[in-house]
Motif scaffolding. Structure first.
Motif, mmCIF file in Angstrom:
data_model
loop_
_atom_site.group_PDB
_atom_site.id
_atom_site.type_symbol
_atom_site.label_atom_id
_atom_site.label_comp_id
_atom_site.label_asym_id
_atom_site.label_seq_id
_atom_site.Cartn_x
_atom_site.Cartn_y
_atom_site.Cartn_z
ATOM 1 N N GLY A 386 0.137 -9.426 -36.902
ATOM 2 C CA GLY A 386 -0.106 -10.063 -38.185
ATOM 3 C C GLY A 386 -0.118 -11.572 -38.097
ATOM 4 O O GLY A 386 0.429 -12.172 -37.165
ATOM 5 N N PHE A 387 -0.756 -12.177 -39.089
ATOM 6 C CA PHE A 387 -0.722 -13.638 -39.234
ATOM 7 C C PHE A 387 -0.125 -13.948 -40.599
ATOM 8 O O PHE A 387 -0.589 -13.441 -41.615
ATOM 9 C CB PHE A 387 -2.133 -14.219 -39.120
ATOM 10 N N ASP A 388 0.928 -14.753 -40.609
ATOM 11 C CA ASP A 388 1.560 -15.185 -41.846
ATOM 12 C C ASP A 388 1.059 -16.593 -42.148
ATOM 13 O O ASP A 388 1.478 -17.565 -41.518
ATOM 14 C CB ASP A 388 3.085 -15.157 -41.668
ATOM 15 N N ALA A 389 0.137 -16.681 -43.098
ATOM 16 C CA ALA A 389 -0.528 -17.969 -43.361
ATOM 17 C C ALA A 389 0.456 -19.005 -43.904
ATOM 18 O O ALA A 389 0.328 -20.196 -43.633
ATOM 19 C CB ALA A 389 -1.682 -17.763 -44.334
ATOM 20 N N LYS A 390 1.456 -18.560 -44.664
ATOM 21 C CA LYS A 390 2.423 -19.519 -45.234
ATOM 22 C C LYS A 390 3.269 -20.138 -44.133
ATOM 23 O O LYS A 390 3.512 -21.340 -44.106
ATOM 24 C CB LYS A 390 3.318 -18.828 -46.262
ATOM 25 N N LEU A 391 3.735 -19.317 -43.217
ATOM 26 C CA LEU A 391 4.596 -19.829 -42.140
ATOM 27 C C LEU A 391 3.794 -20.350 -40.945
ATOM 28 O O LEU A 391 4.346 -20.986 -40.054
ATOM 29 C CB LEU A 391 5.548 -18.719 -41.647
ATOM 30 N N GLY A 392 2.483 -20.059 -40.922
ATOM 31 C CA GLY A 392 1.679 -20.439 -39.762
ATOM 32 C C GLY A 392 2.164 -19.727 -38.505
ATOM 33 O O GLY A 392 2.305 -20.325 -37.449
ATOM 34 N N GLN A 393 2.431 -18.437 -38.656
ATOM 35 C CA GLN A 393 2.972 -17.671 -37.520
ATOM 36 C C GLN A 393 2.161 -16.413 -37.254
ATOM 37 O O GLN A 393 1.687 -15.757 -38.189
ATOM 38 C CB GLN A 393 4.404 -17.217 -37.833
ATOM 39 N N LEU A 394 2.079 -16.115 -36.011
ATOM 40 C CA LEU A 394 1.479 -14.859 -35.578
ATOM 41 C C LEU A 394 2.634 -13.972 -35.113
ATOM 42 O O LEU A 394 3.591 -14.485 -34.522
ATOM 43 C CB LEU A 394 0.566 -15.182 -34.403
ATOM 44 N N TYR A 395 2.537 -12.679 -35.355
ATOM 45 C CA TYR A 395 3.655 -11.836 -34.932
ATOM 46 C C TYR A 395 3.186 -10.463 -34.467
ATOM 47 O O TYR A 395 2.073 -10.018 -34.787
ATOM 48 C CB TYR A 395 4.684 -11.671 -36.062
ATOM 49 N N VAL A 396 4.048 -9.837 -33.690
ATOM 50 C CA VAL A 396 3.899 -8.425 -33.361
ATOM 51 C C VAL A 396 5.115 -7.742 -33.964
ATOM 52 O O VAL A 396 6.249 -8.176 -33.737
ATOM 53 C CB VAL A 396 3.862 -8.189 -31.831
ATOM 54 N N ASP A 397 4.866 -6.709 -34.731
ATOM 55 C CA ASP A 397 5.971 -5.934 -35.297
ATOM 56 C C ASP A 397 5.938 -4.538 -34.674
ATOM 57 O O ASP A 397 5.017 -3.752 -34.925
ATOM 58 C CB ASP A 397 5.824 -5.853 -36.820
ATOM 59 N N ARG A 398 6.942 -4.280 -33.843
ATOM 60 C CA ARG A 398 6.996 -2.955 -33.193
ATOM 61 C C ARG A 398 8.140 -2.115 -33.753
ATOM 62 O O ARG A 398 8.592 -1.155 -33.108
ATOM 63 C CB ARG A 398 7.111 -3.111 -31.670
ATOM 64 N N THR A 399 8.566 -2.470 -34.971
ATOM 65 C CA THR A 399 9.687 -1.740 -35.589
ATOM 66 C C THR A 399 9.386 -0.241 -35.694
ATOM 67 O O THR A 399 10.257 0.590 -35.492
ATOM 68 C CB THR A 399 9.954 -2.291 -37.017
ATOM 69 N N ARG A 400 8.118 0.073 -36.011
ATOM 70 C CA ARG A 400 7.752 1.493 -36.190
ATOM 71 C C ARG A 400 6.688 1.906 -35.170
ATOM 72 O O ARG A 400 5.793 2.678 -35.451
ATOM 73 C CB ARG A 400 7.210 1.699 -37.610
ATOM 74 N N SER A 401 6.782 1.334 -33.959
ATOM 75 C CA SER A 401 5.683 1.488 -32.999
ATOM 76 C C SER A 401 5.745 2.791 -32.195
ATOM 77 O O SER A 401 4.829 3.068 -31.426
ATOM 78 C CB SER A 401 5.675 0.298 -32.038
ATOM 79 N N GLY A 402 6.805 3.570 -32.343
ATOM 80 C CA GLY A 402 6.941 4.801 -31.558
ATOM 81 C C GLY A 402 8.383 4.914 -31.077
ATOM 82 O O GLY A 402 9.303 4.469 -31.755
ATOM 83 N N ARG A 403 8.552 5.481 -29.863
ATOM 84 C CA ARG A 403 9.918 5.633 -29.336
ATOM 85 C C ARG A 403 10.586 4.263 -29.209
ATOM 86 O O ARG A 403 10.017 3.353 -28.591
ATOM 87 C CB ARG A 403 9.874 6.310 -27.958
#
Ligand code: FRU
Length: 484
Positions: A386-403
């Motif tokens: 994801g890209f958070d335009a307000k914070l100017g940040q790119l992220y990977v969220d693997r909270t629900r990515s599998g095992r």
């Protein structure tokens, strides 16, 4: 072995445990990749140097084990060089390969002893002889004294070694790789000291591709500490090196990380890449000491990152290390989808129709709105980029990515600053069976993360806070290598 876990473009050992890349050197048309290897177990143990070679950085052939433990101990991390002028006298006047590595000796009732040693090969790395005068370098004060990275320092016509000492780096110099003289120690009062320092690397890079303006880069990996949520990660400094001391630039007063993800550790660069090529090529271990011994896999454990080209870009916050995957990987790209100036709904629909567990997504998106691209999406799991335009940040969220239950700190969201260019975010997302690697904003924003989705979770989605979003470009490629 589970085929679902083995990356297609990522090197892993045929069997058993792998950690740091070691001894990377280019010689006679081959890229050598040695690696920390426990050939008899699935966790870190008595270490050997495994060995693989490639002619193109994409297809690797695993060869016999190169270095075995001996009376001086296990074989820990280190480097290799081409001794072009036979400074060692090992090669009868011809060029040959020399490995410079740490011997790690476990001792009863006292701390392990770490010393630096040599081995050499006269047959393009196929067989190795340990030097009879090992070890060549000891330290009286440091228990953690390891991971020598050696380079030929042209201006002083000497070999230089950067080696980790506790939580600093020491520099030594030598005419012949056998006799070493102390130069200086770097690291006190600067950089992150969250853990012990490991796997240094030192090299010169042109700034903005201009050879008249170059800086030295010092990479330092930092070991895991229980209190540090991020676990093990790699920092870098820019500065000047005169053959004995490293003087950091002002920009190096801030801690700077090589990667905003959790799984790019102990990365170092290839030695002796031909001058005509001129690239500085890095590969890292795609794991984290926080949970490396616990990752869910069968038959083998551990893989390398994609090989990457490093460069320095001048930015308002100083000369900044940027990365992109080695251009050889482009030969694996099979175009599947190409949209230009597409409305969000059309792009989302085209993506939602795809099913791929291995791919490259190459997208250009406007930076004024936040967006989320999901990969490895199934009924109950997904990995968000994801890209958070307000914070100017790119992220990977693997909270629900599998095992992810194998370690409490595996699930999570990892962000990095992303500076749009011309109001756009350009990003490449390389998805392999158990990893995502994101390269954005000219290689300044990089995130490398392991993921463990089910094989059937191979869908995509795209969404944005702005339903009218117009995408300048969206391309998707399958990744295919002949015979794999
Ligand atoms: C880094 C490291 C090195 C050491 C090696 C042992 O991951 O801890 O410092 O030489 O791994 O396998």
């Amino acid at each position: 072995m589970s085929a679902h876990d083995r990356g297609k473009l990522h090197f892993s050992a045929k069997e058993n445990w792998l950690n740091d890349p070691n001894g990377m050197v280019y010689f006679e048309g081959e890229y050598h990749l040695f690696f920390q290897h426990h050939p008899h177990g699935m966790t870190h143990g008595p270490m050997y140097w495994g060995h693989a070679v490639s002619r193109d950085l994409t297809e690797w052939e695993e060869l016999d084990i190169a270095l075995f433990p001996d009376e001086h101990g296990m074989i820990f991390s280190g480097s290799a060089v081409v001794d072009w002028n036979d400074t060692t006298g090992f090669f009868g006047g011809e060029p040959g390969l020399v490995a410079i590595f740490t011997h790690h000796l476990e001792r009863e009732g006292q701390p392990a002893l770490q010393t630096q040693s040599l081995a050499y090969s006269k047959d393009r790395g196929r067989t190795w002889t340990k030097y009879a005068g090992n070890p060549v370098l000891k330290h009286d004060d440091y228990i953690d004294f390891r991971d020598p990275k050696v380079l030929w320092h042209e201006p002083t016509s000497r070999w230089v070694m950067a080696v980790a000492c506790g939580d600093t780096v020491c520099f030594y110099a030598s005419p012949d790789l056998k006799e070493w003289t102390f130069g200086s120690e770097f690291g006190d009062g600067i950089g992150s000291h969250d853990g012990v320092w490991e796997c240094p690397d030192l090299f010169e890079l042109a700034v903005d591709g201009d050879p008249a303006r170059s800086r030295w880069v010092l990479l330092v990996s930092i070991g895991d500490a229980p209190a540090v949520e991020e676990g093990s990660r790699t920092q870098y400094f820019t500065g000047f090196f005169d053959g004995a001391s490293f003087v950091p630039d002002a920009a190096s007063q801030a801690v700077r990380w090589l990667d905003g993800g959790r799984d790019n550790y102990a990365g170092v660069t290839w030695s002796d890449v031909p001058k005509e090529d001129g690239r500085r090529l890095l590969i890292g271990w795609m794991s984290n000491w926080k949970y490396a011994n616990l990752t869910p896999t069968e038959g083998f454990r551990g893989a390398m990152t994609l090989p990457r080209e490093l460069a320095l870009a001048s930015t308002p916050s100083g000369d900044t290390l940027v990365q992109r995957p080695a251009r050889e990987l482009e030969r694996a790209l099979v175009p599947l989808l190409e949209l230009a100036d597409a409305p969000l709904a059309a792009a989302a629909e085209a993506l939602a129709a795809l099913r791929l567990d291995i791919c490259l997504i190459r997208a250009v998106l406007p930076a004024q709105s936040s967006f989320v691209l999901e990969v490895r999406k199934g009924a109950a799991e997904t990995t968000e980029i994801g890209f958070d335009a307000k914070l100017g940040q790119l992220y990977v969220d693997r909270t629900r990515s599998g095992r992810s239950g194998f370690h409490p700190q595996f699930a999570g969201r990892h962000a990095v600053a992303a500076e749009p260019a011309d109001g756009r975010i350009e990003l490449d997302i390389w998805v392999d069976r158990t990893s995502v690697e994101v390269f954005a904003c000219g290689g300044q924003a990089v995130l490398t993360d392991l993921i463990y989705p089910s094989p059937g979770s191979d869908g995509f989605s795209l969404s944005s806070e702005d339903p009218e979003l117009q995408l300048p470009s969206l391309r998707v490629f399958a990744l295919e290598l002949p015979g794999r």
